[in-house]
Design a protein around this motif. Structure first.
Motif, mmCIF file in Angstrom:
data_model
loop_
_atom_site.group_PDB
_atom_site.id
_atom_site.type_symbol
_atom_site.label_atom_id
_atom_site.label_comp_id
_atom_site.label_asym_id
_atom_site.label_seq_id
_atom_site.Cartn_x
_atom_site.Cartn_y
_atom_site.Cartn_z
ATOM 1 N N GLY A 197 0.733 -1.088 0.189
ATOM 2 C CA GLY A 197 -0.048 -0.470 -0.368
ATOM 3 C C GLY A 197 0.949 1.454 0.324
ATOM 4 N N LYS A 198 0.319 1.479 -1.336
ATOM 5 C CA LYS A 198 1.308 3.048 -0.790
ATOM 6 C C LYS A 198 1.068 4.315 0.526
ATOM 7 C CE LYS A 198 2.037 7.073 -4.625
ATOM 8 N NZ LYS A 198 1.587 7.676 -5.474
ATOM 9 N N GLU A 199 -0.213 4.233 0.826
ATOM 10 C CA GLU A 199 -0.517 4.550 2.033
ATOM 11 C C GLU A 199 0.744 4.562 2.982
ATOM 12 O OE1 GLU A 199 -2.995 1.594 2.234
ATOM 13 O OE2 GLU A 199 -2.346 2.886 0.896
ATOM 14 N N ASN A 200 1.001 3.465 2.850
ATOM 15 C CA ASN A 200 1.858 2.784 4.066
ATOM 16 C C ASN A 200 3.768 2.513 3.896
ATOM 17 O OD1 ASN A 200 0.113 1.361 5.834
ATOM 18 N ND2 ASN A 200 -0.383 -0.218 4.430
ATOM 19 N N LEU A 201 3.439 3.554 2.652
ATOM 20 C CA LEU A 201 5.192 4.089 2.728
ATOM 21 C C LEU A 201 5.555 5.128 3.382
ATOM 22 C CD1 LEU A 201 5.955 3.637 -1.363
ATOM 23 C CD2 LEU A 201 6.235 2.030 0.636
ATOM 24 N N ILE A 202 5.003 6.122 3.977
ATOM 25 C CA ILE A 202 5.003 6.876 4.820
ATOM 26 C C ILE A 202 6.075 7.044 5.897
ATOM 27 C CG2 ILE A 202 3.200 7.534 5.995
ATOM 28 C CD1 ILE A 202 5.651 10.112 4.957
ATOM 29 N N LYS A 203 4.921 5.234 6.549
ATOM 30 C CA LYS A 203 5.475 4.888 7.633
ATOM 31 C C LYS A 203 6.774 4.630 7.755
ATOM 32 C CE LYS A 203 0.943 2.539 8.472
ATOM 33 N NZ LYS A 203 0.337 2.071 9.079
ATOM 34 N N ASN A 204 7.707 4.484 6.685
ATOM 35 C CA ASN A 204 9.418 4.216 6.449
ATOM 36 C C ASN A 204 10.284 5.438 7.626
ATOM 37 O OD1 ASN A 204 9.128 1.871 5.657
ATOM 38 N ND2 ASN A 204 8.907 1.865 3.757
ATOM 39 N N THR A 205 9.416 5.988 7.553
ATOM 40 C CA THR A 205 10.337 7.340 7.827
ATOM 41 C C THR A 205 10.223 7.199 8.921
ATOM 42 O OG1 THR A 205 9.103 9.264 6.428
ATOM 43 C CG2 THR A 205 10.452 9.838 8.668
ATOM 44 N N ALA A 206 9.836 6.482 9.898
ATOM 45 C CA ALA A 206 9.823 6.666 11.518
ATOM 46 C C ALA A 206 11.157 4.805 12.156
ATOM 47 C CB ALA A 206 8.571 6.149 12.061
ATOM 48 N N THR A 207 10.666 4.055 10.572
ATOM 49 C CA THR A 207 11.649 2.900 10.725
ATOM 50 C C THR A 207 12.772 2.664 10.135
ATOM 51 O OG1 THR A 207 9.828 1.391 9.694
ATOM 52 C CG2 THR A 207 12.032 0.558 9.048
ATOM 53 N N PHE A 208 13.333 4.422 9.718
ATOM 54 C CA PHE A 208 14.795 4.725 9.423
ATOM 55 C C PHE A 208 14.906 5.791 10.614
ATOM 56 C CE2 PHE A 208 13.785 3.320 5.176
ATOM 57 C CZ PHE A 208 14.581 2.773 5.114
ATOM 58 N N GLU A 209 14.416 6.522 11.031
ATOM 59 C CA GLU A 209 14.382 7.006 12.616
ATOM 60 C C GLU A 209 14.973 6.217 13.708
ATOM 61 O OE1 GLU A 209 11.886 9.328 13.001
ATOM 62 O OE2 GLU A 209 11.676 10.892 11.963
ATOM 63 N N THR A 210 14.223 4.842 13.340
ATOM 64 C CA THR A 210 14.821 3.899 14.770
ATOM 65 C C THR A 210 15.857 3.118 14.564
ATOM 66 O OG1 THR A 210 12.244 3.460 15.109
ATOM 67 C CG2 THR A 210 13.620 1.486 15.886
ATOM 68 N N CYS A 211 16.002 2.434 12.839
ATOM 69 C CA CYS A 211 17.256 2.591 12.844
ATOM 70 C C CYS A 211 18.093 3.372 13.035
ATOM 71 C CB CYS A 211 17.230 2.003 11.404
ATOM 72 S SG CYS A 211 16.729 0.737 11.274
ATOM 73 N N ILE A 212 18.399 4.260 12.957
ATOM 74 C CA ILE A 212 19.773 5.458 13.320
ATOM 75 C C ILE A 212 19.240 5.484 14.343
ATOM 76 C CG2 ILE A 212 20.409 7.666 13.128
ATOM 77 C CD1 ILE A 212 20.162 6.201 10.158
ATOM 78 N N GLU A 213 19.002 5.954 15.362
ATOM 79 C CA GLU A 213 18.571 5.393 16.990
ATOM 80 C C GLU A 213 19.994 4.538 17.125
ATOM 81 O OE1 GLU A 213 18.457 7.652 18.725
ATOM 82 O OE2 GLU A 213 17.860 9.279 16.990
ATOM 83 N N LEU A 214 19.194 3.121 16.959
ATOM 84 C CA LEU A 214 20.447 1.655 17.409
ATOM 85 C C LEU A 214 21.435 1.861 16.903
ATOM 86 C CD1 LEU A 214 17.204 -0.476 16.487
ATOM 87 C CD2 LEU A 214 18.153 -0.086 18.506
ATOM 88 N N LEU A 215 21.377 2.391 15.484
ATOM 89 C CA LEU A 215 23.025 2.567 14.951
ATOM 90 C C LEU A 215 23.905 3.442 16.175
ATOM 91 C CD1 LEU A 215 22.427 2.622 11.032
ATOM 92 C CD2 LEU A 215 23.531 0.550 13.028
ATOM 93 N N LYS A 216 23.104 4.348 16.293
ATOM 94 C CA LYS A 216 23.906 5.626 17.520
ATOM 95 C C LYS A 216 24.234 4.409 18.700
ATOM 96 C CE LYS A 216 22.326 9.648 15.816
ATOM 97 N NZ LYS A 216 21.426 11.291 16.132
ATOM 98 N N GLN A 217 23.713 3.771 18.860
ATOM 99 C CA GLN A 217 23.630 3.221 21.036
ATOM 100 C C GLN A 217 24.991 1.448 19.951
ATOM 101 O OE1 GLN A 217 19.365 2.215 21.626
ATOM 102 N NE2 GLN A 217 18.710 4.017 21.333
ATOM 103 N N ASN A 218 24.974 1.556 19.097
ATOM 104 C CA ASN A 218 26.084 0.855 18.438
ATOM 105 C C ASN A 218 25.253 -1.069 18.513
ATOM 106 O OD1 ASN A 218 28.722 2.175 18.416
ATOM 107 N ND2 ASN A 218 28.972 2.141 20.821
ATOM 108 N N GLN A 219 24.604 -0.930 17.498
ATOM 109 C CA GLN A 219 23.754 -2.005 17.834
ATOM 110 C C GLN A 219 23.575 -2.766 16.798
ATOM 111 O OE1 GLN A 219 22.062 -3.843 20.063
ATOM 112 N NE2 GLN A 219 22.465 -1.842 21.566
ATOM 113 N N THR A 220 23.249 -3.603 16.140
ATOM 114 C CA THR A 220 23.728 -4.080 15.037
ATOM 115 C C THR A 220 21.910 -4.600 13.818
ATOM 116 O OG1 THR A 220 25.287 -5.040 15.122
ATOM 117 C CG2 THR A 220 24.123 -6.586 13.744
#
Length: 317
Positions: A90-113
Motif C-alpha cells: 500500500g502506497k499509503e504505508n510508505l510514509i511509515k518508513n520514515t519512522a522505521t529509518f529513524e528507529t534504525c539510526i537511533e539503534l546504530l547510534k547505540q552501536n547496535q546491529t
C-alpha cells in the motif's frame, strides 16, 4: 524475550538441521554499529539462522503487513523486529518508513546491529537476485547523521535444500567494509558503489546452482569411526523415530498444505516445531505422570528431544 527465543532456536536448530557452520571473516566488534546485509533465499528462517550464530543481539527489518494486529506487533517488537513497508503493501504505508529509518539510526547510534535482506525479496534458489537500494540508503542516512564508524557485514547463507530435513546450512559473515570509504559525490554514485561492493562480497561465498533441488554443502565422512557411530546411534535413533515421527509428520503435513507454492516452508515448519513440540512433549509427560508416576513422566520429557537429536545424528552420518 529475544534472549529466550535465541536460546530456544539454538537448541531447535541442533535437531532441525544436520549441520550448520558459521564462518567469520571479521570478528564482530562490540562497540561499533553494524549492518548485516544478507542474501534472502529462505524467508524468515534466514533471520533465525543468522541470529542464532551471531554473537551480538540483532534487530531485524521485517515486512510491515505482519504488524497489523497490535498484539502481534507488540510481540514482534519484543523479538527485535522493525516494520518496513513496501509499495506492494500500500502506497499509503510508505510514509511509515520514515519512522522505521529513524528507529534504525537511533539503534546504530547505540552501536547496535541491524539485519537487512538486501535483495528486498525472497526466493528459494541458489542465486543472488539484484540488490535494492534500501541497505545503501540506510548506510548513507547513517553517515549523514554522523555515524562515521558504521560497518557493513556482507553475509551469505547457503542451504543444502529448501524442502528436505535435516538440512545443511552454511553462514559466511564476509569481510566488512565502511560506507565512509565510498565515493559520495551524489546519492546515485554512492548507491552504485555500495551495491557493487556488497554484491561482490556476498557472491564470493555464494553457491550458485540452477539444475537441482538439493546440494551437498559438507562432505560426509566414510571413516571407520563414522561406521561405529552409526551402530552406536542406531537404537536411540530408532527410539527417537518411534517417539517423534508422528509429531513431525503432523506438523509437516500442515506446513505443506499452508505453504504450498510459497517460500515459507522452513519458516512455518520450524516455527511450529519450536513452539508446538515443547507443548506436546510436556502434555505427554504430564499424562504419563498421572497414569503411571512422576519419574516416568520426567524421563519421557527428557528422552523425547534427546532421542530426536540422536535420530538426526544417525541420519547425518
Amino acid at each position: 524475550m529475544y534472549k529466550i527465543f535465541k536460546i530456544a532456536a539454538f537448541l531447535a536448530i541442533k535437531i532441525y538441521c544436520r549441520k550448520t557452520v558459521a564462518i567469520f571473516e571479521n570478528i564482530p566488534t562490540k562497540n561499533l554499529p553494524r549492518i548485516i546485509a544478507s542474501n534472502h533465499p529462505n524467508s524468515f528462517f534466514d533471520a533465525i539462522v543468522i541470529a542464532v550464530h551471531y554473537p551480538k543481539p540483532i534487530y531485524f527489518l521485517a515486512r510491515g503487513d505482519a504488524f497489523k494486529n497490535p498484539m502481534v506487533a507488540k510481540f514482534l517488537k519484543a523479538l527485535h523486529l522493525i516494520p518496513i513497508y513496501r509499495l506492494s503493501e500500500g502506497k499509503e504505508n510508505l510514509i511509515k518508513n520514515t519512522a522505521t529509518f529513524e528507529t534504525c539510526i537511533e539503534l546504530l547510534k547505540q552501536n547496535q546491529t541491524i539485519l537487512i535482506f538486501s535483495e528486498g525479496i525472497c526466493k528459494n534458489e541458489w542465486n543472488l537476485r539484484p540488490l535494492k537500494k534500501g541497505t545503501a540508503r540506510l548506510a548513507l542516512l547513517a553517515l549523514n547523521n554522523k555515524i562515521t564508524n558504521l560497518e557493513i557485514q556482507p553475509t551469505t547463507i547457503n542451504y543444502s535444500s529448501f524442502s528436505k530435513n535435516p538440512k545443511e546450512v552454511s553462514i559466511n559473515f564476509n569481510l566488512t567494509f565502511k560506507p565512509i570509504d565510498l565515493p559520495k559525490t551524489t546519492e546515485a554514485v554512492f548507491y552504485n558503489a555500495f551495491n557493487i561492493l556488497l554484491k561482490q562480497r556476498i557472491s564470493s561465498t555464494l553457491i550458485v546452482e540452477h539444475t537441482t533441488n538439493e546440494i551437498n554443502l559438507f562432505q560426509k565422512s566414510n571413516s571407520k569411526f563414522s561406521s561405529l557411530r552409526k551402530v552406536l546411534f542406531a537404537i536411540p535413533a530408532l527410539v527417537g523415530f518411534a517417539l517423534n515421527f508422528w509429531i513431525y509428520k503432523v506438523f509437516k503435513n500442515i506446513t505443506q498444505h499452508k505453504t504450498k507454492n510459497t517460500v515459507f516452508y522452513d519458516s512455518v515448519l520450524f516455527g511450529l516445531l519450536l513452539i508446538g513440540y515443547p507443548i506436546i512433549t510436556l502434555l505427554l509427560a504430564l499424562a504419563v505422570s498421572i497414569v503411571f508416576n512422576f519419574k516416568i513422566g520426567v524421563l519421557l520429557f527428557v528422552i523425547m528431544p534427546l532421542s530426536a537429536w540422536f535420530y538426526k545424528l544417525y541420519k547425518s552420518i
